[in-house]
Design an enzyme around this catalytic site. Structure first.
Site, PDB file in Angstrom:
ATOM      1  N   HIS A 182       0.833  -1.198   0.000  1.00  0.00           N
ATOM      2  CA  HIS A 182       0.000   0.000   0.000  1.00  0.00           C
ATOM      3  C   HIS A 182       0.871   1.252   0.000  1.00  0.00           C
ATOM      4  CE1 HIS A 182      -3.035  -2.906   1.441  1.00  0.00           C
ATOM      5  NE2 HIS A 182      -3.921  -2.072   0.944  1.00  0.00           N
ATOM      6  N   ASP A 253      -4.166  -5.879  -8.354  1.00  0.00           N
ATOM      7  CA  ASP A 253      -4.479  -5.342  -7.045  1.00  0.00           C
ATOM      8  C   ASP A 253      -4.850  -3.868  -7.235  1.00  0.00           C
ATOM      9  OD1 ASP A 253      -4.814  -5.212  -4.315  1.00  0.00           O
ATOM     10  OD2 ASP A 253      -2.803  -5.939  -3.815  1.00  0.00           O
TER      11      ASP A 253
END
Length: 480
Positions: A182, A253
């Site tokens: 992230h 993702d």
């Protein structure tokens, strides 16, 4: 709308805010948008009836994929308000009963189907080989490739028995990382031989089990991707397609993650992912109407500039169509309301004889939030009066003061991944020095534990995990 714009739309999974699809999204679905990704943090997950109404409205507008991250453990979207009634992969791996794993995922799949979700970004099939992994941990079945592979097979079959398309993630493997993608792209420094006998084993199993989708991770694997994250790497796609033989849908993702788009932006990351060979782009929880429009423009400009071919887009569109056709198969599976707690009970690990003889003081040590987990409630407050549960910051906690606050009552100290957090370990050591009878409960991975004394490990912090521990300690009997 041009054919090119139609092809671009057929590869995109944007998001939206609220518990009902907005008009702009319904128009996009009608125009051929691939689908949407639902996020609890966007308010997309009301109660079960509200979610079914939301997905029904989307389906009346067209034929969308409706995707979410429902791993059934600490990462839950369906049960984000309460915690999942199913333990996660770490607990299932600890039990090591593939039939049980299949049953858990089949029941979870039935709940997804009832809610109108048809694509689940699960199971996580990473082999968790780095103890300090900040993003996988309890989401993995374990650190042994063969164990992870057999439970991958069971999980894929369970979900797909219920008519839900499974998506194995995060290719080529996020388990050997100590960085959260992230924030930045982790580097997995493994040669091809090591990848083949470690990271790729569960993906082989997923493909053999007929898994309909595989998710690329924002991982730099120099032996495969050079200096490029796998999400944007032709080398990673070639490994998956040509060497592992995967013919289904390749999903990215979330492209808002810095590991993919931090330096180049989401529209450019989308273009590069398509050039690399991805079929379906998950844009992220904040990427809605304006982001969708920007990505479509970027795709059109990439085709006009000769960077991206129409044939490449058409290949992806066809794979997405095939996935949607697969989803029309008849499938029937009923949720099993007892299987989650059964699995959680079987996973509990104990040292000594941890059992309460009087109402306790429960001390819960906070741990840094895992972004993938999100703000899901956890702990033992549901079984005790509010004054009997203390949530503390282990960096600031005074063990002597806490022992005094117990006023002679039994003490239960609750940790989450103590092996990753020095302050949790220090608090446990100091508290047990003051109160040697302290029962230590670990709701993460039981990698660190006190050298002696009473200890309980649940392999997760879900509602199922904490219920199993509460039963063991006698808290549920006390409540009744």
């Amino acid at each position: 709308m041009t054919e090119l714009e139609s092809l671009a739309r057929s590869t995109l999974l944007p998001s939206f805010a609220g518990d009902a699809p907005p008009d702009w999204l319904l128009r996009e679905v009608d125009a051929g948008l691939a689908g949407v990704t639902l996020f609890a943090i966007n308010g997309n997950m009301p109660d079960s009836a509200g979610l079914a109404a939301l997905t029904g409205a989307l389906r009346r507008a067209g034929d969308p994929l409706i995707a979410t991250d429902e791993e059934g453990g600490d990462v839950t979207r369906l049960a984000h308000l309460t915690g999942s009634p199913y333990p996660g992969n770490a607990a299932l791996g600890a039990v090591d009963d593939p039939d049980l794993t299949a049953g858990v995922y089949r029941s979870l799949g039935a709940e997804l189907a009832q809610a109108g979700v048809n694509l689940d970004f699960a199971p996580t099939v990473d082999v968790n080989t780095v103890p300090d992994n900040p993003i996988i941990g309890t989401r993995a079945f374990g650190g042994d490739p063969a164990l992870v592979a057999r439970h991958t097979t069971a999980a894929v079959r369970g979900l797909q028995d219920a008519g839900i398309a499974a998506c194995a993630k995060h290719f080529p493997g996020h388990g050997a990382t100590a960085v959260d993608s992230h924030h930045e792209a982790p580097v997995v420094d493994a040669d091809r031989e090591l990848l083949a006998r470690r990271e790729l084993v569960p993906f082989d199993a997923a493909i053999a089990a007929g898994c309909r989708a595989v998710m690329l991770g924002h991982l730099i694997v120099p032996a495969v991707t050079g200096t490029t994250p796998a999400t944007l790497s032709p080398g990673a796609v070639a490994l998956l397609r040509d060497e592992l033989g995967f013919t289904g849908v390749i999903v990215t993702d979330a492209l808002d993650m810095r590991g993919a788009s931090g330096r180049i932006g989401i529209p450019e990351a989308s273009v590069r992912a398509l050039i690399a060979g991805a079929d379906l782009l998950c844009l992220g929880p904040r990427e809605r109407r304006d982001s969708l429009a920007s990505v479509i423009v970027a795709i059109r400009q990439a085709v006009e500039a000769g960077r991206l071919s129409v044939d490449r887009l058409a290949e992806s569109a066809e794979r997405v169509r095939e996935l949607k056709a697969w989803l029309t198969r008849p499938a029937s599976s009923a949720a099993d309301p007892g299987i989650g707690i059964e699995a959680a009970r079987r996973a509990v690990l104990t040292t000594g004889e941890p059992r309460l003889t009087a109402p306790p003081l429960v001390i819960e040590a906070n741990a840094p939030a895992n972004i993938a987990v999100g703000p899901v409630p956890w702990g033992f407050g549901r079984w005790l009066p509010a004054d009997d549960v203390l949530r503390v910051d282990p960096d600031d906690a005074d063990a002597h003061a806490l022992a005094t606050a117990a006023n002679g009552r039994p003490v239960v100290l609750v940790l989450r991944d103590a092996h990753r957090h020095l302050a949790q370990r220090a608090l446990a050591t100091a508290l047990r020095s003051a109160r040697p009878d302290t029962i230590v409960v670990e709701l993460g991975l039981p990698i660190w534990r006190p050298p002696d004394g009473q200890y309980v490990a649940a392999y997760g912090a879900t509602l199922a995990n904490t219920t199993a521990v509460a039963e063991l300690l006698g808290l549920t009997a006390r409540l009744s």
